[in-house]
Design a protein around this motif. Structure first.
Motif, PDB file in Angstrom:
ATOM      1  N   ASP A   8       0.798  -1.249   0.151  1.00 57.53           N
ATOM      2  CA  ASP A   8       0.134   0.105   0.106  1.00 57.53           C
ATOM      3  C   ASP A   8       0.827   1.318  -0.004  1.00 57.53           C
ATOM      4  OD1 ASP A   8      -1.999  -1.614   0.095  1.00 57.53           O
ATOM      5  OD2 ASP A   8      -2.412  -1.538   2.207  1.00 57.53           O
ATOM      6  N   SER A  65      -1.196  -6.288   2.204  1.00 60.20           N
ATOM      7  CA  SER A  65      -1.987  -4.938   1.944  1.00 60.20           C
ATOM      8  C   SER A  65      -3.044  -5.039   2.825  1.00 60.20           C
ATOM      9  CB  SER A  65      -2.308  -4.914   0.392  1.00 60.20           C
ATOM     10  OG  SER A  65      -3.135  -4.213  -0.061  1.00 60.20           O
ATOM     11  N   LYS A 107      -5.483  -2.841   2.062  1.00 62.42           N
ATOM     12  CA  LYS A 107      -6.536  -2.049   1.214  1.00 62.42           C
ATOM     13  C   LYS A 107      -6.832  -2.878   0.139  1.00 62.42           C
ATOM     14  CE  LYS A 107      -4.747   2.634   2.266  1.00 62.42           C
ATOM     15  NZ  LYS A 107      -3.886   3.719   1.691  1.00 62.42           N
ATOM     16  N   GLN A 108      -6.425  -4.070  -0.341  1.00 63.31           N
ATOM     17  CA  GLN A 108      -6.808  -4.757  -1.262  1.00 63.31           C
ATOM     18  C   GLN A 108      -6.417  -6.275  -1.319  1.00 63.31           C
ATOM     19  OE1 GLN A 108      -4.531  -2.297  -4.529  1.00 63.31           O
ATOM     20  NE2 GLN A 108      -4.478  -4.479  -5.372  1.00 63.31           N
ATOM     21  N   SER A 109      -7.097  -7.080  -1.924  1.00 69.37           N
ATOM     22  CA  SER A 109      -6.678  -8.598  -1.933  1.00 69.37           C
ATOM     23  C   SER A 109      -5.418  -8.699  -3.010  1.00 69.37           C
ATOM     24  CB  SER A 109      -7.665  -9.434  -2.356  1.00 69.37           C
ATOM     25  OG  SER A 109      -8.628  -9.412  -1.611  1.00 69.37           O
ATOM     26  N   LEU A 110      -4.503  -9.670  -2.446  1.00 73.10           N
ATOM     27  CA  LEU A 110      -3.371  -9.925  -3.188  1.00 73.10           C
ATOM     28  C   LEU A 110      -3.699 -11.471  -3.750  1.00 73.10           C
ATOM     29  CD1 LEU A 110      -0.743  -8.378  -0.929  1.00 73.10           C
ATOM     30  CD2 LEU A 110      -1.664  -7.298  -3.053  1.00 73.10           C
ATOM     31  N   TYR A 154      -3.143 -10.125   3.254  1.00 71.51           N
ATOM     32  CA  TYR A 154      -4.259  -9.034   2.998  1.00 71.51           C
ATOM     33  C   TYR A 154      -5.112  -9.322   3.826  1.00 71.51           C
ATOM     34  CZ  TYR A 154      -5.847 -13.062   0.412  1.00 71.51           C
ATOM     35  OH  TYR A 154      -6.373 -14.458   0.001  1.00 71.51           O
ATOM     36  N   ARG A 213      -9.489  -9.443   4.125  1.00 69.00           N
ATOM     37  CA  ARG A 213     -10.837  -9.747   3.755  1.00 69.00           C
ATOM     38  C   ARG A 213     -11.928 -10.260   4.757  1.00 69.00           C
ATOM     39  NH1 ARG A 213     -10.849 -15.247   0.423  1.00 69.00           N
ATOM     40  NH2 ARG A 213      -9.441 -14.330  -1.120  1.00 69.00           N
TER      41      ARG A 213
END
Length: 461
Positions: free
Chosen positions: A228, A247, A249-252, A257, A259
């Motif tokens: 990020d 991250s 802020k978003q799935s990798l 990450y 979720r």
């Protein structure tokens, strides 16, 4: 050299200078003197300020070069151990190296002699909490763990007792990394933003120092980066080894990450849930990121059940959004570790209401523009003290929305006056936070001393 004894034995014909009598170098000085080596200790403090320590080192056989001219003869020594607080670009050190002196440090020597796996953490923010989490994960998994570097006591005196099965976790500052020629087996880069520009002068030099965390890694090592953060995401492409990204802020496709309010990890073995967020006891989205970095670091070394066990009991590190007291319905938090604008902004993000913020301190040459924007959004009363008070005030007054915000600005001359002003301003339900956005050196030795005084003042209310 493979052992500390072999290394020391090879120095008997070497003239040695150790710069600085601080926490990181005093154990080194004692170790060198006990080995019968010729050591001169150079420190800018006048004799009267360090008399007790100076007398002790002299009784052990050290020579001393104290006061303003402490570096005047530094070029005469074969081997120079510098203190992390002194830049290798200091003219006297550069001249000494040009004339043939070897420049090193306590941490560099430790990396050379350490017999076990080293996990190293750096970044502009989050280093100490991430380092502590990694060490707690490893302890929970049954490892014998040594923790040190920028976070605590020097580890060099412990080298002789370490075994290959042990684990070392070190927090590394840009000052320590600047001349490092070795990297840890697991390198964790939490984030990067402008910091310590009074020392490094340019962002490029600061970044180059930090990159030594991973540039010297070898096959089989691992480097962990914050996806990020634009800078660390870019730097991850320069790592010479396997990388792991995290991250919030978003799935990798691969990495750690967030979720569904759970920290997940995906690697070559598949995807799995590692840690539900409701198990984490410490507040703030930045601490979610610290957990992610630590989880990526120990993947394959520590079982997930150990991570969850630590999360349920770990209540944070002193001076990091530490609840000091609740008095008359007002909560007081100590975030003295907030030594940069980004740290203080992360602190502001940790609460879901507007705060009474105490800020200001030593000027590291870092801009406060973005801090001003966040203060207008998230602070009801800003109490300023220290050398940077005028600069922070200017950034806040120039921030969008300041005129309509209703934000109250108060300037005081020192921390006791700031705490008194906070108490006078606060009403039931308010939160008062010390998060200075600056180093403490204008009025204190370090952020710990500042935080300790804040806690004493709050308990005395």
């Amino acid at each position: 050299m493979s052992t500390i004894s072999e290394y020391l034995e090879g120095l008997h014909s070497t003239s040695i200078a150790v710069i600085g009598m601080g926490v990181s170098n005093t154990p080194l000085i004692r170790m060198l003197l006990r080995a019968g080596l010729k050591v001169t200790v150079c420190d800018k403090s006048p004799r009267e300020r360090v008399e007790e320590q100076a007398s002790e080192l002299e009784s052990l056989g050290a020579k001393l070069q104290l006061g303003p001219e402490y570096l005047s003869k530094i070029h005469k020594f074969d081997l120079i151990f510098r203190t992390p607080g002194l830049s290798p670009n200091t003219p006297e050190l550069k001249r000494a190296v040009e004339r043939g002196s070897r420049l090193t440090s306590e941490m560099e020597l430790f990396f050379q002699l350490c017999p076990c796996k080293i996990l190293g953490v750096t970044g502009s923010d989050g280093k100490t909490t991430t380092t502590t989490l990694i060490s707690e994960f490893l302890k929970e998994a049954g490892y014998h763990v040594y923790v040190g570097g920028n976070i605590g006591r020097p580890l060099l005196p412990d080298v002789a007792g370490m075994s290959p099965e042990d684990m070392v976790v070190v927090e590394l500052s840009s000052f320590q990394l600047m001349t490092m020629e070795r990297s840890p087996n697991v390198a964790v880069f939490t984030n990067l933003s402008p910091n310590h520009l009074d020392y490094h002068h340019t962002m490029e030099e600061y970044t180059a120092a930090k990159m030594n965390l991973f540039l010297h890694q070898r096959e089989g090592d691992r480097a962990v980066f914050n996806y990020d953060n634009d800078i660390t995401r870019s730097l991850s492409k320069q790592a010479p080894v396997q990388t792991a990204l995290f991250s919030r802020k978003q799935s990798l496709e691969e990495g750690v990450y967030l979720r569904d309010n759970t920290i997940w990890l995906t690697n070559q073995m598949g995807s799995r849930e590692v840690l539900p967020l409701d198990m984490i006891q410490i507040p703030g989205v930045h601490n979610i990121e610290n957990y992610m970095a630590a989880i990526a670091a120990v993947d394959g070394i520590v079982p997930d059940k150990c991570v969850r066990a630590v999360a349920q009991r770990f209540t944070g590190v002193e001076h990091r959004i530490e609840l000091v007291r609740e008095l008359n319905g007002v909560k007081y938090y100590n975030d003295s570790i907030g030594t940069s604008p980004t740290r203080t902004m992360a602190c502001l993000d940790s609460f879901d209401q507007k705060l009474i913020l105490i800020a200001g301190g030593y000027d590291k040459g870092v801009p406060f523009t973005q801090l001003g924007v966040e203060v207008v959004k998230k602070v009801k009363t800003l109490i300023l003290c220290g050398a940077t008070a005028p600069a922070i005030r200017k950034a806040v007054e120039e921030a969008p929305g300041y005129g309509e915000s209703g934000l109250e600005l108060i300037e005081t001359h020192d921390l006791p006056a700031a705490v008194a002003a906070a108490q006078a301003t606060a009403i039931t339900g308010d939160i008062v936070v010390l998060s200075p956005a600056c180093a403490a050196f204008d009025q204190f030795k370090n952020f710990m001393e500042r935080g300790k005084l804040f806690k004493e003042l709050v308990h005395a209310l």
